[in-house]
Write an enzyme that holds these catalytic residues in place. Structure first.
Site, PDB file in Angstrom:
ATOM      1  N   GLY A  14       0.550  -1.246  -0.253  1.00 15.67           N
ATOM      2  CA  GLY A  14       0.402  -0.229  -0.102  1.00 15.67           C
ATOM      3  C   GLY A  14       0.590   1.360  -0.142  1.00 15.67           C
ATOM      4  N   ARG A  67     -15.348 -15.002  -8.985  1.00 14.79           N
ATOM      5  CA  ARG A  67     -14.944 -13.736  -9.327  1.00 14.79           C
ATOM      6  C   ARG A  67     -16.123 -12.917  -9.172  1.00 14.79           C
ATOM      7  NH1 ARG A  67     -10.023 -12.546 -11.012  1.00 14.79           N
ATOM      8  NH2 ARG A  67      -8.748 -14.435 -12.357  1.00 14.79           N
ATOM      9  N   MET A  92      -4.115  -6.501  -6.901  1.00 16.37           N
ATOM     10  CA  MET A  92      -4.051  -7.802  -8.130  1.00 16.37           C
ATOM     11  C   MET A  92      -4.701  -8.571  -7.950  1.00 16.37           C
ATOM     12  SD  MET A  92      -0.495  -6.903  -8.424  1.00 16.37           S
ATOM     13  CE  MET A  92      -0.318  -7.657  -9.006  1.00 16.37           C
ATOM     14  N   ARG A  93      -6.437  -8.326  -8.452  1.00  7.88           N
ATOM     15  CA  ARG A  93      -7.528  -8.868  -9.032  1.00  7.88           C
ATOM     16  C   ARG A  93      -7.896  -8.522 -10.883  1.00  7.88           C
ATOM     17  NH1 ARG A  93      -8.154 -13.569  -7.170  1.00  7.88           N
ATOM     18  NH2 ARG A  93     -10.491 -13.899  -7.888  1.00  7.88           N
ATOM     19  N   ASN A 109      -6.176   3.188 -12.440  1.00  3.41           N
ATOM     20  CA  ASN A 109      -5.748   2.078 -11.855  1.00  3.41           C
ATOM     21  C   ASN A 109      -4.323   2.382 -12.103  1.00  3.41           C
ATOM     22  OD1 ASN A 109      -4.008  -0.043 -11.080  1.00  3.41           O
ATOM     23  ND2 ASN A 109      -3.542  -0.601 -12.823  1.00  3.41           N
ATOM     24  N   HIS A 111       0.153   1.758 -13.092  1.00  5.33           N
ATOM     25  CA  HIS A 111       0.536   0.649 -13.623  1.00  5.33           C
ATOM     26  C   HIS A 111       2.119   1.136 -13.704  1.00  5.33           C
ATOM     27  CE1 HIS A 111       1.777  -2.613 -16.300  1.00  5.33           C
ATOM     28  NE2 HIS A 111       2.367  -2.069 -17.301  1.00  5.33           N
ATOM     29  N   GLU A 176       5.979   7.076  -8.824  1.00  6.16           N
ATOM     30  CA  GLU A 176       4.518   6.817  -8.847  1.00  6.16           C
ATOM     31  C   GLU A 176       3.668   7.276  -8.187  1.00  6.16           C
ATOM     32  OE1 GLU A 176       3.035   2.088  -8.771  1.00  6.16           O
ATOM     33  OE2 GLU A 176       5.056   1.959  -9.589  1.00  6.16           O
TER      34      GLU A 176
END
Ligand code: GRF
Length: 206
Positions: A14, A67, A92-93, A109, A111, A176
């Site tokens: 996190g 899911r 991570m889904r 998101n 990346h 990031e």
């Protein structure tokens, strides 16, 4: 000023979530973090969020049957918190169309590559192996195709001789932590075009 109610979804340590929480401490920041939710019990970021006084939820994806069943529970939790925007931060889904459609134009998101290069996993090693001279990171809207949605912010980071994936990951992570808060601020304050249109690319100074 009405701040946009934002939930952060995590699976691990996190550090990007923490960068968002830190930015949102400023009352002038256009988003407030109302919930941190993890799909992994004991995810490190949950402790950081609790210490910061943020509401947390753990919704284990295991044992839910499908899911989508997991996502429906998560979605209901987000609605309970009156969530308006969702930030995936090391979540991570893979997401089904149910969840992606429910949050279309409202879910970001981060990346760890310069998309569209190197979608998927193991981005830093792949960039090094390709002989790329720059790695980086991208904040993008989430669409049904993984790591493909409209780009909000990017930062390029040099790949130096002798870098291994670990060294490059550490250098990219610093970037990031700068671009995610800047990108969320841009989206929350309505700088990019509203959902459905490709937003303005926004490159914050590093
Ligand atoms: C980051 O590198 C992010 O780009 C990727 O997963 C990692 C999560 O790290 N999606 P953290 O949990 O935010 O520290």
């Amino acid at each position: 000023m009405k701040r946009v109610r934002t939930a952060v979804l995590i699976s691990g340590r996190g550090s990007n979530m923490k960068a968002l929480l830190d930015a949102a401490k400023d009352p002038a920041y256009p988003a407030e973090i109302v919930l941190v939710a993890a799909n992994v019990p004991g995810a490190g970021g949950l402790d950081i969020a609790r210490e910061a006084g943020i509401e947390t939820a753990t919704i284990d994806h295991r044992g839910k049957g499908s899911r989508e069943a997991f996502e429906r529970e998560l979605h209901a939790r987000l609605l309970t918190a009156n969530t308006e925007l969702v930030c995936l931060a090391g979540f991570m889904r893979l997401l089904t169309p149910f969840f992606v459609d429910a949050w279309a134009g409202k879910m970001l998101n981060i990346h760890p590559s310069l998309l569209p290069a190197f979608p998927g996993l193991d981005t830093h090693q792949r960039a090094i192996d390709a002989g790329a001279k720059f790695g980086g990171c991208t904040v993008h809207f989430v669409t049904s195709e993984m790591d493909v949605g409209p780009i909000v912010a990017q930062a390029a980071v040099p790949i130096l001789p002798g870098d291994d994936a670990h060294a490059l990951a550490a250098r990219v992570l610093v970037a990031e932590h700068k671009i995610y808060p800047a990108a969320l601020a841009a989206v929350a304050s309505g700088k990019p075009a509203p959902s459905g249109a490709v937003p303005t690319v926004y490159n914050p100074p590093l």
